[in-house]
Scaffold this motif. Structure first.
Motif, PDB file in Angstrom:
ATOM      1  N   TRP A  18       0.832  -1.212   0.000  1.00  0.00           N
ATOM      2  CA  TRP A  18       0.000   0.000   0.000  1.00  0.00           C
ATOM      3  C   TRP A  18       0.865   1.261   0.000  1.00  0.00           C
ATOM      4  O   TRP A  18       0.631   2.197  -0.776  1.00  0.00           O
ATOM      5  CB  TRP A  18      -0.919  -0.042   1.227  1.00  0.00           C
ATOM      6  N   ILE A  19       1.878   1.299   0.878  1.00  0.00           N
ATOM      7  CA  ILE A  19       2.755   2.470   0.963  1.00  0.00           C
ATOM      8  C   ILE A  19       3.540   2.651  -0.334  1.00  0.00           C
ATOM      9  O   ILE A  19       3.675   3.771  -0.849  1.00  0.00           O
ATOM     10  CB  ILE A  19       3.709   2.333   2.163  1.00  0.00           C
ATOM     11  N   ALA A  20       4.055   1.540  -0.877  1.00  0.00           N
ATOM     12  CA  ALA A  20       4.805   1.628  -2.130  1.00  0.00           C
ATOM     13  C   ALA A  20       3.907   2.111  -3.263  1.00  0.00           C
ATOM     14  O   ALA A  20       4.327   2.921  -4.103  1.00  0.00           O
ATOM     15  CB  ALA A  20       5.408   0.272  -2.470  1.00  0.00           C
ATOM     16  N   SER A  90       9.200   2.447 -14.729  1.00  0.00           N
ATOM     17  CA  SER A  90      10.255   3.327 -14.222  1.00  0.00           C
ATOM     18  C   SER A  90      11.236   3.700 -15.331  1.00  0.00           C
ATOM     19  O   SER A  90      11.645   4.865 -15.467  1.00  0.00           O
ATOM     20  CB  SER A  90      11.005   2.645 -13.077  1.00  0.00           C
ATOM     21  N   PHE A  91      11.628   2.712 -16.134  1.00  0.00           N
ATOM     22  CA  PHE A  91      12.522   2.996 -17.258  1.00  0.00           C
ATOM     23  C   PHE A  91      11.853   3.906 -18.286  1.00  0.00           C
ATOM     24  O   PHE A  91      12.510   4.761 -18.895  1.00  0.00           O
ATOM     25  CB  PHE A  91      12.965   1.683 -17.908  1.00  0.00           C
ATOM     26  N   ALA A 183      14.152   7.316 -11.834  1.00  0.00           N
ATOM     27  CA  ALA A 183      15.195   6.538 -11.159  1.00  0.00           C
ATOM     28  C   ALA A 183      14.816   6.238  -9.715  1.00  0.00           C
ATOM     29  O   ALA A 183      15.055   5.127  -9.207  1.00  0.00           O
ATOM     30  CB  ALA A 183      16.519   7.311 -11.205  1.00  0.00           C
ATOM     31  N   ILE A 184      14.202   7.200  -9.037  1.00  0.00           N
ATOM     32  CA  ILE A 184      13.754   6.986  -7.648  1.00  0.00           C
ATOM     33  C   ILE A 184      12.714   5.875  -7.596  1.00  0.00           C
ATOM     34  O   ILE A 184      12.748   5.008  -6.714  1.00  0.00           O
ATOM     35  CB  ILE A 184      13.199   8.299  -7.069  1.00  0.00           C
ATOM     36  N   GLU A 185      11.775   5.895  -8.530  1.00  0.00           N
ATOM     37  CA  GLU A 185      10.747   4.851  -8.549  1.00  0.00           C
ATOM     38  C   GLU A 185      11.366   3.480  -8.814  1.00  0.00           C
ATOM     39  O   GLU A 185      10.968   2.482  -8.202  1.00  0.00           O
ATOM     40  CB  GLU A 185       9.686   5.155  -9.610  1.00  0.00           C
TER      41      GLU A 185
END
Length: 483
Positions: A18-20, A90-91, A183-185
């Motif tokens: 959930w948090i992610a 993400s990429f 990149a963070i994700e």
């Protein structure tokens, strides 16, 4: 790659999913909204293209979302993998940032939004799917509402941040931020995200027939199927109010047989029949929420396309100042969204899942009221009040609509959760493709008031009628069967 034991325990918790997912929603919205305030200026002053082209840029985002929506859900359900699509998204965010960094022509901006739409559709489909995988219906509305809180933090900060960076560093600065967020994700997904289907299988094995092994064990699923056979079904599940039963009439397979009871969430079960996108959209319980998402997200994209133009034309605001408008509305939503989700879950727990459809219809009517306020607004304060009212009413539509997808899949016990949630992005993609170009053309020809009132009146009526069709049919069926 071997995961440390303490990290593996964290990754195995539904709350981590959930948090992610909430954090992913924040990143998704930030990357998208970074360019909302600056793209009109970039297109008109730097590239010299017409205002109508702003709708084409938004449509490109919709096309990317539509294609990804058609593919992502099927691939995820087919491979039983929820993590791979998130890594791919993400990429794609980083790739979109690279395209924006080198953008000097209109077609490059269109390409940027096309890739961005593909990335956002992939990521959003997965984040809602993973949460629905591990949470029962009478918690799902609040969990989804909090995801939208993070989404609206991004909606609040993105235009302001993007506008200021654009004014100081140009489009290259905005692109660098987009690449960094991608990149963070990627790092977050690789470290913290585990396949939600693995977690769901553990829940089922610990507490067969429900999702009650999650931390909130005082809740039960509110889903049953085929009310007229309820006395003969061994797997019948009631909600916390024994006098209320929620009903989903599910179209049976071609041979007309009733689906056998299966453990919810066991996506590899032979008993729960998988459904393709066509079969899913033919279910009234799914079609209504899909139309609702089309309307609410479509009107949002219309406002995001037209509001910067309106603020510039009527008040002469700069991109940075326009970004403040989104900041104000985002702040209102952060305060209101938990209440929307909490009330939604309380209503569902007391009256059953069909109440989600009445809530959507009420939200659609309030959306139309908000558009009247915006269309008639003679001052900036009234315009932002109308936009804030729209934002809250839009969430009153989207939260129960997204929750209804999870309700239906749990009821049908079909391993098609990701495909069902991909319908939401398909609807949003179609809305972004069709509505902003229409709105920008109407705005140029007929003005703000005519454009907003005509579009919202038609869309909101269609939304309300579509979602009410399911509970009305269920009520009529119950009357005919003497229940």
């Amino acid at each position: 790659m071997k995961i440390p034991l303490f990290l593996d325990k964290i990754r195995s918790r539904p709350s981590t999913i959930w948090i992610a997912s909430s954090t992913t929603a924040l990143v998704n919205r930030l990357v998208y909204t970074l360019t909302i305030a600056c793209i009109p200026d970039l297109l008109q002053k730097t590239m010299g293209v017409s205002r109508a082209s702003n709708g084409i840029v938004t449509a490109a985002f919709g096309i990317g979302g539509l294609v990804a929506g058609l593919l992502t859900g099927y691939i995820s359900d087919r491979t039983q993998n929820r993590v791979g699509p998130q890594i791919f998204a993400s990429f794609l965010y980083m790739a979109a940032g690279v395209v924006l960094f080198f953008a000097e022509h209109f077609y490059q901006i269109v390409m940027f939004r096309l890739v961005l739409g593909f990335a956002s559709s992939t990521a959003d489909t997965m984040l809602f799917t993973t949460v629905a995988d591990v949470y029962p219906p009478n918690l799902l509305g609040f969990k989804i509402a909090i995801i939208f809180v993070f989404d609206n933090v991004g909606n609040m900060l993105g235009p302001l941040l993007g506008g200021k960076i654009y004014e100081k560093m140009g489009v290259g600065g905005v692109a660098i931020i987009a690449i960094s967020l991608g990149a963070i994700e990627l790092i977050m997904v690789v470290i913290f995200v585990r396949n939600s289907l693995d977690i769901r299988r553990v829940q089922v094995s610990e507490s067969p027939g429900s999702l009650e092994s999650i931390a909130e064990q005082n809740t039960v699923s509110t889903i049953v199927s085929d009310r007229h056979n309820m006395d003969n079904q061994s797997g019948l599940r009631r909600d916390s109010n024994a006098s209320k039963i929620s009903i989903f009439s599910i179209t049976q397979p071609e041979n007309g047989t009733t689906q056998d009871a299966a453990m919810p969430g066991n996506a590899t079960s032979k008993n729960g029949k998988s459904m393709n996108l066509l079969r899913l959209i033919l279910q009234l319980a799914v079609a209504g929420p899909t139309v609702a998402i089309f309307v609410s997200t479509g009107m949002q994209s219309v406002i995001e396309t037209i509001l910067p133009l309106r603020l510039f034309d009527k008040f002469g605001y700069s991109p940075a100042t326009i970004g403040i408008s989104f900041l104000i509305v985002g702040g209102v939503l952060i305060v209101a969204m938990p209440a929307v989700g909490f009330v939604n879950d309380k209503i569902v727990a007391k009256y059953g899942n069909y109440m989600r459809y009445y809530a959507i219809a009420i939200g659609a009517l309030i959306i139309f009221l908000s558009q009247i306020v915006m269309a008639l607004a003679g001052s900036y304060a009234v315009l932002i009040f109308g936009y804030s009212l729209f934002a809250i009413s839009s969430m009153m539509v989207i939260v129960p609509a997204q929750s209804a997808f999870g309700d239906f899949i749990n009821a049908s016990e079909s391993p098609a959760m990701a495909q069902c949630y991909s319908l939401g992005w398909i609807a949003e993609g179609l809305a972004n493709m069709s509505l902003p170009p229409i709105a920008s053309s109407l705005y140029a020809v007929a003005g703000f008031l005519t454009m907003l009132l005509s579009m919202s009146a038609v869309l909101c009526v269609v939304c309300a009628l579509s979602v009410l069709l399911f509970p009305i049919c269920q009520h009529w069926k119950s009357v005919r069967q003497g229940i």
